[in-house]
Scaffold this active site. Structure first.
Site, PDB file in Angstrom:
ATOM      1  N   LYS A  40      -7.782  -1.352   6.359  1.00 19.73           N
ATOM      2  CA  LYS A  40      -8.069  -2.077   5.113  1.00 19.73           C
ATOM      3  C   LYS A  40      -7.130  -3.267   4.950  1.00 19.73           C
ATOM      4  O   LYS A  40      -7.534  -4.352   4.552  1.00 19.73           O
ATOM      5  CB  LYS A  40      -7.844  -1.152   3.904  1.00 19.73           C
ATOM      6  CG  LYS A  40      -8.820  -0.021   3.810  1.00 19.73           C
ATOM      7  CD  LYS A  40      -8.612   0.756   2.537  1.00 19.73           C
ATOM      8  CE  LYS A  40      -7.513   1.777   2.646  1.00 19.73           C
ATOM      9  NZ  LYS A  40      -7.934   3.134   2.873  1.00 19.73           N
ATOM     10  N   ASP A  51     -14.035   3.238   7.135  1.00 19.57           N
ATOM     11  CA  ASP A  51     -12.903   3.946   6.514  1.00 19.57           C
ATOM     12  C   ASP A  51     -13.305   4.480   5.142  1.00 19.57           C
ATOM     13  O   ASP A  51     -12.894   5.570   4.752  1.00 19.57           O
ATOM     14  CB  ASP A  51     -11.691   3.019   6.379  1.00 19.57           C
ATOM     15  CG  ASP A  51     -10.596   3.667   5.531  1.00 19.57           C
ATOM     16  OD1 ASP A  51     -10.073   4.707   5.952  1.00 19.57           O
ATOM     17  OD2 ASP A  51     -10.308   3.174   4.428  1.00 19.57           O
ATOM     18  N   HIS A  92       0.854  -1.191   0.000  1.00 22.46           N
ATOM     19  CA  HIS A  92       0.000   0.000   0.000  1.00 22.46           C
ATOM     20  C   HIS A  92       0.883   1.231   0.000  1.00 22.46           C
ATOM     21  O   HIS A  92       1.864   1.303   0.733  1.00 22.46           O
ATOM     22  CB  HIS A  92      -0.929   0.018   1.214  1.00 22.46           C
ATOM     23  CG  HIS A  92      -2.114   0.919   1.009  1.00 22.46           C
ATOM     24  ND1 HIS A  92      -3.302   0.471   0.472  1.00 22.46           N
ATOM     25  CD2 HIS A  92      -2.289   2.234   1.256  1.00 22.46           C
ATOM     26  CE1 HIS A  92      -4.152   1.481   0.392  1.00 22.46           C
ATOM     27  NE2 HIS A  92      -3.566   2.570   0.864  1.00 22.46           N
ATOM     28  N   SER A 145      -6.391   4.430   8.692  1.00 24.41           N
ATOM     29  CA  SER A 145      -7.104   4.198   7.438  1.00 24.41           C
ATOM     30  C   SER A 145      -6.446   3.070   6.646  1.00 24.41           C
ATOM     31  O   SER A 145      -7.093   2.086   6.253  1.00 24.41           O
ATOM     32  CB  SER A 145      -7.097   5.504   6.615  1.00 24.41           C
ATOM     33  OG  SER A 145      -7.413   5.268   5.273  1.00 24.41           O
ATOM     34  N   ARG A 177     -12.553  12.980   4.641  1.00 22.54           N
ATOM     35  CA  ARG A 177     -11.276  13.654   4.942  1.00 22.54           C
ATOM     36  C   ARG A 177     -10.776  14.401   3.716  1.00 22.54           C
ATOM     37  O   ARG A 177     -10.225  15.492   3.817  1.00 22.54           O
ATOM     38  CB  ARG A 177     -10.240  12.628   5.410  1.00 22.54           C
ATOM     39  CG  ARG A 177     -10.495  12.146   6.826  1.00 22.54           C
ATOM     40  CD  ARG A 177      -9.683  10.909   7.140  1.00 22.54           C
ATOM     41  NE  ARG A 177      -8.278  11.099   6.882  1.00 22.54           N
ATOM     42  CZ  ARG A 177      -7.467  10.161   6.385  1.00 22.54           C
ATOM     43  NH1 ARG A 177      -7.929   8.956   6.105  1.00 22.54           N
ATOM     44  NH2 ARG A 177      -6.205  10.414   6.174  1.00 22.54           N
TER      45      ARG A 177
HETATM   46  N1  URA Z   1      -4.245   5.989   1.687  1.00 20.43           N
HETATM   47  C1  URA Z   1      -5.259   5.534   2.475  1.00 20.43           C
HETATM   48  O1  URA Z   1      -5.772   4.438   2.269  1.00 20.43           O
HETATM   49  N2  URA Z   1      -5.671   6.324   3.479  1.00 20.43           N
HETATM   50  C2  URA Z   1      -5.124   7.512   3.754  1.00 20.43           C
HETATM   51  O2  URA Z   1      -5.527   8.145   4.694  1.00 20.43           O
HETATM   52  C3  URA Z   1      -4.079   7.986   2.925  1.00 20.43           C
HETATM   53  C4  URA Z   1      -3.643   7.197   1.892  1.00 20.43           C
END
Ligand code: URA
Length: 448
Positions: A187, A161, A82, A183, A168
């Site tokens: 996930k 989220d 990620h 966040s 956000r």
């Molecule tokens: N990627 C995400 O999944 N969440 C964030 O807050 C920033 C980048």
């Protein structure tokens, strides 16, 4: 639950208990708490911060608002990557098929554009027919069959989220370490992984531009992963200029396919190979970094990674022609205009935030959550900091839908590409490796 009392407490520097976070996020995911109250709370967190325990409580609250992917029956390691987000960051499109072609299961869950940054889902959806909204059952079946699925966050995975992320974006509360960490990790922990690699960006286009903040973000996420049974490693990579040349949606898919064919821009290829090697290491399919890199490079050279991408595109309903003849099958902008240097000089900066926002002006990003995306528009930025240019030399190509947005993009480019006289200090593309054990400064291939 009196949400206003929770907001007041956070505003005044207090903490919410794990039970309060869980109740609040469950109610928010159900639609029982209005966005304006969560927006106020997010701003309070932005200014007051959260300690590690409260960050973990928020992460668990968002995780438990949904279901988890169960892939424990698979015999192979399950690893994902990620990124904290950037401009021109199309690495996921390359990495998922590349690592799957090396025998590791990759249930890759990506997001949409956030702030000035692009989103992998938006890029993938420029492939005609490509479906990113798979159910957990469909995802599990595809990962079992092909070793990889490229999916979005449906209502099933960390739905709190999903709502919070868009909110956000619209309330200037993205750039907060506890919120980003909770966040991302809510996930990722829902994917049932045996390992996770984080690409934490630093530089002007990153949500955490300063090295110290990026390190703090990396360490926060690593601690959350390790405490919940997911070995987690982070690479710090440069986002002081767009990654690769292509910035937009379809144009980034085209460039990803170039890398999958064994070509593509050197910086993008380097970052993709460094992250692929880390994924293979965390999956324990290779003994050391050199052999992991060689395995990943071989999957590119042999065409195995490209073949895997074609299989994934077909399985998810995408037109396979897009992989073999992207220019014919991916959306093309009607206007394609080159912008040339007016004088001799050396490129000092290519400002990623200006480019990222200009993509939105062109129609390739969202101003509002439900805005449609124009997949065809964007930029090809042909120069990097340090490039020497002469008058008339092409700096960038604008891909636009109409004359008005073209002119706005031209003005943005004039601000984004800054010329000077001498070479600016060079930056390492992949600078640090962070684990629960410590920090390593990287100097080998990929650290250039
Ligand atoms: N990627 C995400 O999944 N969440 C964030 O807050 C920033 C980048």
């Amino acid at each position: 639950m009196m949400v206003v009392e929770l907001i007041e407490r956070k505003r005044d520097g207090g903490q919410l208990t794990p039970e309060e976070w869980r109740g609040l996020m469950a109610a928010y995911a159900r639609g029982d708490v209005p966005d304006y109250q969560i927006a106020a709370l997010a701003m309070a967190v932005f200014f007051r911060g959260m300690d590690d325990a409260e960050t973990e409580a928020l992460m668990l609250a968002m995780l438990s608002s949904g279901r988890r992917l169960d892939l424990a029956h698979l015999k192979v390691p399950r690893v994902d990557k990620h990124s904290t987000g950037g401009v021109g960051d199309k690495v996921s499109v390359i990495l998922a098929p590349l690592v799957a072609a090396c025998g590791v299961a990759v249930p890759m869950m990506s997001g949409r554009g956030l702030g000035h940054t692009g989103g992998t889902l938006d890029k993938l959806e420029s492939i005609p027919g490509f479906e990113t909204r798979l159910t957990l059952e469909q995802t599990a079946q595809q990962v079992e069959r092909l070793g990889c699925a490229l999916i979005g966050q449906t209502g099933e995975i960390a739905p709190a989220d999903r709502r919070f992320y868009s909110l956000r974006d619209a309330t200037a509360t993205v750039e907060a370490i506890p919120l980003i960490a909770a966040s991302i990790m809510s996930k990722k922990l829902a994917e049932g992984l045996t390992g996770l690699v984080l690409d934490v960006k630093t530089g002007a286009g990153a949500f955490m531009p300063k090295l110290d903040d990026a390190l703090r973000l990396a360490r926060t996420m690593i601690a959350l992963g390790e405490r919940h049974g997911c070995p987690t490693v982070a690479l710090l990579t440069d986002m002081d200029a767009p990654l690769g040349e292509a910035c937009g949606n379809a144009v980034e898919v085209v460039e990803s396919i170039e890398v999958l064919r064994g070509g593509g821009p050197a910086d993008l290829r380097e970052v993709a190979l460094a992250l692929a090697a880390e994924m293979l290491l965390v999956a324990k399919v290779t003994p050391d970094r050199a052999s992991a890199r060689a395995k990943a490079a071989e999957a590119l050279a042999s065409g195995a990674a490209l073949a895997k991408f074609r299989e994934i595109v077909q399985a998810q309903g995408g037109h396979p022609g897009a992989v073999d003849d992207p220019v014919k099958y991916l959306p093309q902008a009607p206007l394609r205009v080159e912008v040339a240097a007016e004088r001799t000089g050396v490129v000092q900066r290519v400002e990623p935030r200006i480019i990222g926002r200009a993509i939105t002006t062109l129609g390739g990003g969202r101003q509002h959550v439900d805005d449609p995306i124009d997949h065809a528009v964007g930029f090809l930025v042909h120069v990097k900091p340090g490039s020497a240019v002469r008058p008339g030399e092409t700096l960038a190509t604008i891909l636009a839908r109409d004359a008005t947005t073209l002119e706005a993009a031209r003005a943005a480019l004039a601000r984004a590409i800054v010329l000077g006289e001498s070479a600016p200090p060079s930056r390492r593309r992949v600078s640090h490796r962070v684990t629960s054990g410590g920090l390593e400064e990287l100097t080998g291939p990929g650290a250039s």
